[in-house]
Write a protein that holds these residues in place. Structure first.
Motif, PDB file in Angstrom:
ATOM      1  N   ASN A   1       0.814  -1.213   0.000  1.00 44.53           N
ATOM      2  CA  ASN A   1       0.000   0.000   0.000  1.00 44.53           C
ATOM      3  C   ASN A   1       0.849   1.265   0.000  1.00 44.53           C
ATOM      4  O   ASN A   1       0.492   2.253  -0.650  1.00 44.53           O
ATOM      5  CB  ASN A   1      -0.929  -0.005   1.213  1.00 44.53           C
ATOM      6  N   GLY A   2       1.948   1.248   0.735  1.00 42.20           N
ATOM      7  CA  GLY A   2       2.791   2.436   0.780  1.00 42.20           C
ATOM      8  C   GLY A   2       3.341   2.811  -0.582  1.00 42.20           C
ATOM      9  O   GLY A   2       3.281   3.973  -1.002  1.00 42.20           O
ATOM     10  N   ILE A   3       3.856   1.821  -1.297  1.00 40.12           N
ATOM     11  CA  ILE A   3       4.431   2.087  -2.618  1.00 40.12           C
ATOM     12  C   ILE A   3       3.342   2.405  -3.642  1.00 40.12           C
ATOM     13  O   ILE A   3       3.458   3.348  -4.429  1.00 40.12           O
ATOM     14  CB  ILE A   3       5.285   0.886  -3.075  1.00 40.12           C
ATOM     15  N   GLU A   4       2.265   1.602  -3.624  1.00 44.87           N
ATOM     16  CA  GLU A   4       1.168   1.817  -4.582  1.00 44.87           C
ATOM     17  C   GLU A   4       0.556   3.205  -4.427  1.00 44.87           C
ATOM     18  O   GLU A   4       0.320   3.921  -5.407  1.00 44.87           O
ATOM     19  CB  GLU A   4       0.118   0.726  -4.387  1.00 44.87           C
ATOM     20  N   ARG A   5       0.294   3.619  -3.202  1.00 40.64           N
ATOM     21  CA  ARG A   5      -0.329   4.923  -2.982  1.00 40.64           C
ATOM     22  C   ARG A   5       0.624   6.071  -3.297  1.00 40.64           C
ATOM     23  O   ARG A   5       0.192   7.148  -3.724  1.00 40.64           O
ATOM     24  CB  ARG A   5      -0.825   5.013  -1.541  1.00 40.64           C
ATOM     25  N   SER A   6       1.922   5.849  -3.077  1.00 45.09           N
ATOM     26  CA  SER A   6       2.896   6.888  -3.424  1.00 45.09           C
ATOM     27  C   SER A   6       2.934   7.094  -4.934  1.00 45.09           C
ATOM     28  O   SER A   6       3.016   8.232  -5.414  1.00 45.09           O
ATOM     29  CB  SER A   6       4.287   6.489  -2.907  1.00 45.09           C
ATOM     30  N   VAL A   7       2.875   5.993  -5.689  1.00 48.15           N
ATOM     31  CA  VAL A   7       2.850   6.088  -7.151  1.00 48.15           C
ATOM     32  C   VAL A   7       1.600   6.839  -7.601  1.00 48.15           C
ATOM     33  O   VAL A   7       1.654   7.675  -8.519  1.00 48.15           O
ATOM     34  CB  VAL A   7       2.906   4.693  -7.791  1.00 48.15           C
TER      35      VAL A   7
ATOM     36  N   PHE B   1      -1.462   3.009  -9.764  1.00 51.56           N
ATOM     37  CA  PHE B   1      -2.123   1.784 -10.234  1.00 51.56           C
ATOM     38  C   PHE B   1      -3.105   1.326  -9.182  1.00 51.56           C
ATOM     39  O   PHE B   1      -3.160   1.911  -8.102  1.00 51.56           O
ATOM     40  CB  PHE B   1      -1.106   0.685 -10.581  1.00 51.56           C
ATOM     41  N   SER B   2      -3.872   0.317  -9.489  1.00 48.43           N
ATOM     42  CA  SER B   2      -5.001  -0.064  -8.653  1.00 48.43           C
ATOM     43  C   SER B   2      -4.604  -0.596  -7.277  1.00 48.43           C
ATOM     44  O   SER B   2      -3.863  -1.572  -7.165  1.00 48.43           O
ATOM     45  CB  SER B   2      -5.834  -1.125  -9.375  1.00 48.43           C
TER      46      SER B   2
ATOM     47  N   HIS C   1     -11.006   1.794 -12.772  1.00 52.81           N
ATOM     48  CA  HIS C   1      -9.636   1.560 -13.232  1.00 52.81           C
ATOM     49  C   HIS C   1      -9.587   1.144 -14.693  1.00 52.81           C
ATOM     50  O   HIS C   1     -10.498   0.495 -15.202  1.00 52.81           O
ATOM     51  CB  HIS C   1      -8.958   0.473 -12.385  1.00 52.81           C
ATOM     52  N   TYR C   2      -8.480   1.494 -15.325  1.00 53.30           N
ATOM     53  CA  TYR C   2      -8.166   1.040 -16.666  1.00 53.30           C
ATOM     54  C   TYR C   2      -7.515  -0.347 -16.562  1.00 53.30           C
ATOM     55  O   TYR C   2      -6.966  -0.707 -15.518  1.00 53.30           O
ATOM     56  CB  TYR C   2      -7.188   2.002 -17.344  1.00 53.30           C
ATOM     57  N   PRO C   3      -7.531  -1.107 -17.653  1.00 54.71           N
ATOM     58  CA  PRO C   3      -6.845  -2.402 -17.633  1.00 54.71           C
ATOM     59  C   PRO C   3      -5.372  -2.296 -17.229  1.00 54.71           C
ATOM     60  O   PRO C   3      -4.860  -3.165 -16.508  1.00 54.71           O
ATOM     61  CB  PRO C   3      -6.995  -2.893 -19.078  1.00 54.71           C
ATOM     62  N   THR C   4      -4.690  -1.252 -17.676  1.00 54.08           N
ATOM     63  CA  THR C   4      -3.275  -1.115 -17.319  1.00 54.08           C
ATOM     64  C   THR C   4      -3.092  -0.864 -15.823  1.00 54.08           C
ATOM     65  O   THR C   4      -2.100  -1.307 -15.236  1.00 54.08           O
ATOM     66  CB  THR C   4      -2.623   0.026 -18.118  1.00 54.08           C
ATOM     67  N   ASP C   5      -4.033  -0.175 -15.195  1.00 58.66           N
ATOM     68  CA  ASP C   5      -3.987   0.018 -13.739  1.00 58.66           C
ATOM     69  C   ASP C   5      -4.051  -1.326 -13.029  1.00 58.66           C
ATOM     70  O   ASP C   5      -3.324  -1.588 -12.062  1.00 58.66           O
ATOM     71  CB  ASP C   5      -5.177   0.856 -13.252  1.00 58.66           C
ATOM     72  N   LEU C   6      -4.962  -2.166 -13.504  1.00 54.39           N
ATOM     73  CA  LEU C   6      -5.215  -3.458 -12.860  1.00 54.39           C
ATOM     74  C   LEU C   6      -4.073  -4.432 -13.084  1.00 54.39           C
ATOM     75  O   LEU C   6      -3.673  -5.159 -12.174  1.00 54.39           O
ATOM     76  CB  LEU C   6      -6.530  -4.041 -13.388  1.00 54.39           C
ATOM     77  N   LEU C   7      -3.532  -4.438 -14.308  1.00 50.10           N
ATOM     78  CA  LEU C   7      -2.407  -5.326 -14.602  1.00 50.10           C
ATOM     79  C   LEU C   7      -1.169  -4.941 -13.782  1.00 50.10           C
ATOM     80  O   LEU C   7      -0.474  -5.816 -13.257  1.00 50.10           O
ATOM     81  CB  LEU C   7      -2.083  -5.284 -16.098  1.00 50.10           C
TER      82      LEU C   7
END
Length: 284
Positions: free
Chosen positions: A138-144, A175-176, A227-233
């Motif tokens: 979560n830390g890395i994903e939310r920072s992105v 991303f998602s 979300h877009y497919p690229t977010d989910l992938l």
């Protein structure tokens, strides 16, 4: 109480001579966990998780919500062809259901941990590893998200309400987080279960169940226009990496080099005499 070596040998010989009344016991013990915690490693992983989570909060607070003018000027044709269809989706029901399937993966992990004796006895280790997994993911994903500030698909959809489009969250698409958490939990669950139960026939069931819930979460986020497919992938790939990596970092080394220790002691209950043998199997 320990005896001297000569005394022990004397007692062993005497016990062997009582063959008519002897008994022979072999008690295997399997006390080793497939994982181990080390203070320095745990403090480092938890510290990185805490730092990235703090960074994500600061980045999110700096995001400026879209204005009505900016929203009206958005053009879905500017979205790449692979992602463009997501801008036609909007469903609050799918949004809510994605929370259910995400929670379902956590429930599955909890049920396996508390419902199986080896994992229940090692609950502290499993819990610490899972907390590290979620904190880092979560830390890395939310920072992105805070850096990219990608506009969610539903913002391009005229059906979606304007007030939803004018939030900070509407600019947190890549991303998602749901995909990241779902696949991090799914892969973590599958990896941990197969290490505690390497010979279990339920391993495919656990993998299919956890990955199925994670996949359902991604599909629902897409259908909801979130979300877009690229977010989910990207979220699925990153979450899987973390969910696999944290257990890997904690695996006991040299697991294939099983050791065996045999403890032999004289045994007597007053009516019979014999040898007490304990075979301990350990992995380090």
């Amino acid at each position: 109480m320990k005896h001297s070596k000569p005394f022990f040998c004397q007692q062993l010989v005497i016990c062997i001579l009582f063959t008519l009344h002897s008994s022979f016991f072999i008690l295997p013990t399997f006390a080793q966990s497939p994982y181990e915690l080390k203070t320095g490693k745990e403090l480092t992983l938890l510290g990185v998780g805490a730092i990235t989570l703090g960074t994500s909060v600061a980045l999110r607070s700096a995001v400026d919500p879209l204005t009505p003018t900016e929203i009206s000027s958005l053009n879905r044709d500017e979205i790449n062809a692979f992602d463009r269809k997501a801008t036609f989706h909007w469903s609050t029901t799918a949004d809510r259901l994605s929370d259910v399937t995400l929670a379902g993966n956590a429930v599955l992990l909890g049920a396996l941990t508390l419902g199986t004796k080896p994992m229940r006895q090692d609950v502290k280790t499993v819990a610490v590893m899972f907390i590290e997994t979620i904190a880092l993911a979560n830390g890395i994903e939310r920072s992105v998200k805070g850096v990219t500030q990608r506009t969610r698909p539903f913002v391009y959809n005229p059906v979606a309400p304007l007030d939803e489009k004018m939030t900070r969250d509407a600019r947190q698409s890549f991303f998602s987080g749901h995909a990241t958490n779902a696949f991090a939990t799914a892969v973590f669950t599958g990896e941990v279960f197969r290490h505690y139960f390497p010979n279990s026939r339920l391993k495919p069931v656990v993998w299919i169940g956890s990955l199925g819930l994670a996949t359902a979460t991604c599909v629902l986020r897409y259908e909801g226009g979130l979300h877009y497919p690229t977010d989910l992938l990207a979220g699925a790939a990153f979450g899987s990496l973390v969910g696999w990596g944290i257990p890997k970092l904690h695996q006991v080394k040299n697991k294939t080099a099983l050791g065996q220790r045999v403890d032999i002691q004289p045994w007597s209950n007053g009516a019979a005499n014999g040898i007490y043998m304990r075979l301990a199997v350990f992995s380090r």
